[in-house]
Write a protein that holds these residues in place. Structure first.
Motif, PDB file in Angstrom:
ATOM      1  N   GLU A 140      -0.845  18.427  -1.948  1.00 49.41           N
ATOM      2  CA  GLU A 140      -1.760  17.320  -1.662  1.00 49.41           C
ATOM      3  C   GLU A 140      -2.376  17.386  -0.269  1.00 49.41           C
ATOM      4  N   GLY A 141      -1.861  18.282   0.552  1.00 46.66           N
ATOM      5  CA  GLY A 141      -2.385  18.386   1.902  1.00 46.66           C
ATOM      6  C   GLY A 141      -2.107  17.167   2.748  1.00 46.66           C
ATOM      7  N   ILE A 142      -0.900  16.595   2.575  1.00 45.70           N
ATOM      8  CA  ILE A 142      -0.518  15.406   3.343  1.00 45.70           C
ATOM      9  C   ILE A 142       0.665  15.740   4.242  1.00 45.70           C
ATOM     10  N   ASP A 143       0.875  14.920   5.234  1.00 51.26           N
ATOM     11  CA  ASP A 143       1.943  15.155   6.196  1.00 51.26           C
ATOM     12  C   ASP A 143       3.312  14.962   5.531  1.00 51.26           C
ATOM     13  N   TYR A 144       4.139  15.995   5.586  1.00 55.70           N
ATOM     14  CA  TYR A 144       5.448  15.947   4.934  1.00 55.70           C
ATOM     15  C   TYR A 144       6.312  14.824   5.489  1.00 55.70           C
ATOM     16  N   TYR A 145       6.322  14.651   6.802  1.00 56.53           N
ATOM     17  CA  TYR A 145       7.217  13.674   7.417  1.00 56.53           C
ATOM     18  C   TYR A 145       6.795  12.237   7.077  1.00 56.53           C
ATOM     19  N   ARG A 146       5.496  12.004   6.952  1.00 52.94           N
ATOM     20  CA  ARG A 146       5.020  10.682   6.520  1.00 52.94           C
ATOM     21  C   ARG A 146       5.471  10.422   5.081  1.00 52.94           C
ATOM     22  N   SER A 205       0.828  -1.210   0.000  1.00 51.05           N
ATOM     23  CA  SER A 205       0.000   0.000   0.000  1.00 51.05           C
ATOM     24  C   SER A 205       0.862   1.260   0.000  1.00 51.05           C
ATOM     25  N   GLU A 206       1.976   1.233   0.724  1.00 49.86           N
ATOM     26  CA  GLU A 206       2.890   2.381   0.718  1.00 49.86           C
ATOM     27  C   GLU A 206       3.516   2.561  -0.661  1.00 49.86           C
ATOM     28  N   MET A 207       3.918   1.460  -1.283  1.00 54.12           N
ATOM     29  CA  MET A 207       4.489   1.531  -2.628  1.00 54.12           C
ATOM     30  C   MET A 207       3.490   2.127  -3.604  1.00 54.12           C
ATOM     31  N   GLU A 208       2.261   1.639  -3.564  1.00 51.96           N
ATOM     32  CA  GLU A 208       1.234   2.136  -4.474  1.00 51.96           C
ATOM     33  C   GLU A 208       0.940   3.609  -4.222  1.00 51.96           C
ATOM     34  N   PHE A 209       0.957   4.007  -2.956  1.00 53.79           N
ATOM     35  CA  PHE A 209       0.767   5.410  -2.611  1.00 53.79           C
ATOM     36  C   PHE A 209       1.877   6.273  -3.207  1.00 53.79           C
ATOM     37  N   LEU A 210       3.118   5.849  -3.035  1.00 58.61           N
ATOM     38  CA  LEU A 210       4.243   6.626  -3.545  1.00 58.61           C
ATOM     39  C   LEU A 210       4.232   6.684  -5.071  1.00 58.61           C
ATOM     40  N   ILE A 211       3.905   5.570  -5.711  1.00 57.83           N
ATOM     41  CA  ILE A 211       3.832   5.552  -7.171  1.00 57.83           C
ATOM     42  C   ILE A 211       2.793   6.548  -7.667  1.00 57.83           C
ATOM     43  N   SER A 212       1.624   6.552  -7.043  1.00 61.02           N
ATOM     44  CA  SER A 212       0.558   7.466  -7.473  1.00 61.02           C
ATOM     45  C   SER A 212       0.968   8.924  -7.283  1.00 61.02           C
ATOM     46  N   ILE A 213       1.684   9.212  -6.201  1.00 57.16           N
ATOM     47  CA  ILE A 213       2.145  10.578  -5.939  1.00 57.16           C
ATOM     48  C   ILE A 213       3.173  11.008  -6.973  1.00 57.16           C
ATOM     49  N   ARG A 270       9.202   9.750   4.946  1.00 59.54           N
ATOM     50  CA  ARG A 270       9.543   8.426   5.462  1.00 59.54           C
ATOM     51  C   ARG A 270       9.305   7.350   4.397  1.00 59.54           C
ATOM     52  N   ILE A 271       8.173   7.423   3.715  1.00 61.10           N
ATOM     53  CA  ILE A 271       7.851   6.442   2.669  1.00 61.10           C
ATOM     54  C   ILE A 271       8.793   6.613   1.483  1.00 61.10           C
ATOM     55  N   TYR A 272       9.060   7.858   1.117  1.00 57.07           N
ATOM     56  CA  TYR A 272       9.958   8.146  -0.010  1.00 57.07           C
ATOM     57  C   TYR A 272      11.356   7.587   0.264  1.00 57.07           C
ATOM     58  N   ASP A 273      11.894   7.874   1.434  1.00 57.69           N
ATOM     59  CA  ASP A 273      13.236   7.389   1.781  1.00 57.69           C
ATOM     60  C   ASP A 273      13.293   5.866   1.847  1.00 57.69           C
ATOM     61  N   LYS A 274      12.189   5.255   2.164  1.00 60.27           N
ATOM     62  CA  LYS A 274      12.126   3.796   2.296  1.00 60.27           C
ATOM     63  C   LYS A 274      12.195   3.093   0.939  1.00 60.27           C
ATOM     64  N   TYR A 275      11.589   3.695  -0.105  1.00 63.15           N
ATOM     65  CA  TYR A 275      11.447   2.997  -1.378  1.00 63.15           C
ATOM     66  C   TYR A 275      12.181   3.644  -2.557  1.00 63.15           C
ATOM     67  N   TYR A 276      12.318   4.975  -2.526  1.00 66.54           N
ATOM     68  CA  TYR A 276      12.872   5.626  -3.720  1.00 66.54           C
ATOM     69  C   TYR A 276      14.367   5.328  -3.862  1.00 66.54           C
ATOM     70  N   GLY A 277      14.740   4.959  -5.081  1.00 65.03           N
ATOM     71  CA  GLY A 277      16.138   4.660  -5.369  1.00 65.03           C
ATOM     72  C   GLY A 277      16.492   3.196  -5.204  1.00 65.03           C
ATOM     73  N   THR A 278      15.666   2.448  -4.471  1.00 69.43           N
ATOM     74  CA  THR A 278      15.895   1.014  -4.309  1.00 69.43           C
ATOM     75  C   THR A 278      14.773   0.193  -4.941  1.00 69.43           C
ATOM     76  N   LYS A 279      13.538   0.640  -4.748  1.00 71.80           N
ATOM     77  CA  LYS A 279      12.386  -0.072  -5.313  1.00 71.80           C
ATOM     78  C   LYS A 279      11.806   0.611  -6.545  1.00 71.80           C
ATOM     79  N   LEU A 280      12.027   1.904  -6.659  1.00 73.31           N
ATOM     80  CA  LEU A 280      11.489   2.626  -7.809  1.00 73.31           C
ATOM     81  C   LEU A 280      12.267   3.914  -8.038  1.00 73.31           C
ATOM     82  N   THR A 281      12.198   4.412  -9.259  1.00 69.21           N
ATOM     83  CA  THR A 281      12.783   5.702  -9.630  1.00 69.21           C
ATOM     84  C   THR A 281      11.861   6.382 -10.640  1.00 69.21           C
ATOM     85  N   VAL A 282      12.101   7.669 -10.860  1.00 70.01           N
ATOM     86  CA  VAL A 282      11.397   8.413 -11.903  1.00 70.01           C
ATOM     87  C   VAL A 282      12.388   8.658 -13.038  1.00 70.01           C
TER      88      VAL A 282
END
Length: 308
Positions: free
Chosen positions: A33-39, A9-17, A42-54
């Motif tokens: 988006e009106g979402i919490d920056y720190y959340r 769910s976190e991956m899908e959230f980050l992909i959509s963003i 945290r998700i971005y640092d967890k997945y970006y560059g290892t699980k996905l890139t733009v």
């Protein structure tokens, strides 16, 4: 982050963003988006560059480059040596190990429109048994054969390489590599977008499960094949020059190879198996060696494809 549990769910959230905001800063995205920056961070640092890139999609046609696929017979004992020599040539943009109608290497070439007649001389440097085909996207080919030219200065070629594998690479990092100011780099990127050299950005998910591919060539093709394999990762190319269709079907080495071959062989005349992981070390070695290798340092067009 290392050690944290994977969450679909976190991956899908980050992909959509990132599909919506491919190059904007995290703070800007959180604000829009009106979402919490720190959340988000945290998700971005967890997945970006290892699980996905733009990554950007470049319009190579606008820059006068024609796309070819090539298949070369290479003895197994020479595979890595030949692969390294091939990838040292920036006009050879992808290579894979393959087994089938050619045992050796499959490759994708970007060839300047005025150097197509040199392809035989190029491939003969690596093998005396090869074949090649010009390819366009089957679904998007419009029949337009008007190719442009390289018209930018050399720093744009360097920028395109730095931007290619990670479109979210910090501007300060790119500016330092180019010896330019941040404002200059931002201007250059804006120009590439406005002039439609950067067509779009896509989120690329690392899919180690797809480490094999069945590749086929056929002169007869219909959309029933796409419909039949719609649940799988499949790509189709068309060669207006030669009348051949190229079909690639991606799968895992954990799946039954024999059944894949039996099912796929009904639709093609030539068949090969690609091993995407075998030549990864060679691909990684030349990761940022593409446009900056192709383009002359004075910016006046492309180097000769035989220079390497």
């Amino acid at each position: 982050m290392p050690g944290e549990e994977f969450s679909q769910s976190e991956m899908e959230f980050l992909i959509s963003i990132l599909e919506k905001y491919p190059t904007e800063s995290l703070k800007k995205i959180a604000e829009l988006e009106g979402i919490d920056y720190y959340r988000l961070k945290r998700i971005y640092d967890k997945y970006y560059g290892t699980k996905l890139t733009v990554n950007p999609i470049y319009d190579i046609k606008k820059l006068g480059l024609r796309s070819f696929v090539a298949f070369l017979s290479v003895p197994q004992e020479d595979l890595f040596e030949v692969a390294d020599r091939m990838k040292a040539n920036p006009f050879i943009v992808y290579i894979n190990a393959m087994f089938g109608f050619k045992n050796g290497i499959s490759a994708i070439l970007y060839i300047p429109k005025d150097q197509v007649d040199l392809i035989d001389d190029l491939l003969a440097k690596y093998s005396d048994d090869y074949e090649y085909y010009e390819m366009r996207s089957y679904l998007h080919y419009s029949g337009d054969d008007n190719f442009g030219d390289w018209y930018l200065s050399y720093p744009y070629a360097q920028l395109m390489d730095l931007h290619l594998w990670d479109a979210r690479r910090p501007i300060s990092e790119i500016a330092k590599a180019l010896g330019k100011s941040r404002s200059t780099v931002n201007y250059m990127l804006d120009r590439l977008r406005k002039e439609k050299i950067i067509l779009e950005y896509i989120v690329v998910v690392d899919a180690p499960a797809y480490d094999r591919g069945v590749l086929g060539l056929t002169r007869e093709f219909n959309d029933e094949v796409i419909e039949k394999f719609k649940e799988y990762e499949i790509q189709v190319g068309f060669s207006p020059r030669d009348g051949w269709y190229l079909i690639e079907w991606y799968f895992s080495s954990k799946e039954d190879l024999a059944s894949k071959i039996m099912e796929f062989s009904k639709y093609v005349e030539k068949l090969g198996i690609e091993y995407f992981d075998v030549l990864n070390p060679v691909m990684e070695k030349y990761r940022e060696w593409r446009f900056s290798g192709m383009v002359r340092k004075d910016g006046k067009g492309y180097r000769c494809i035989l220079d390497f």
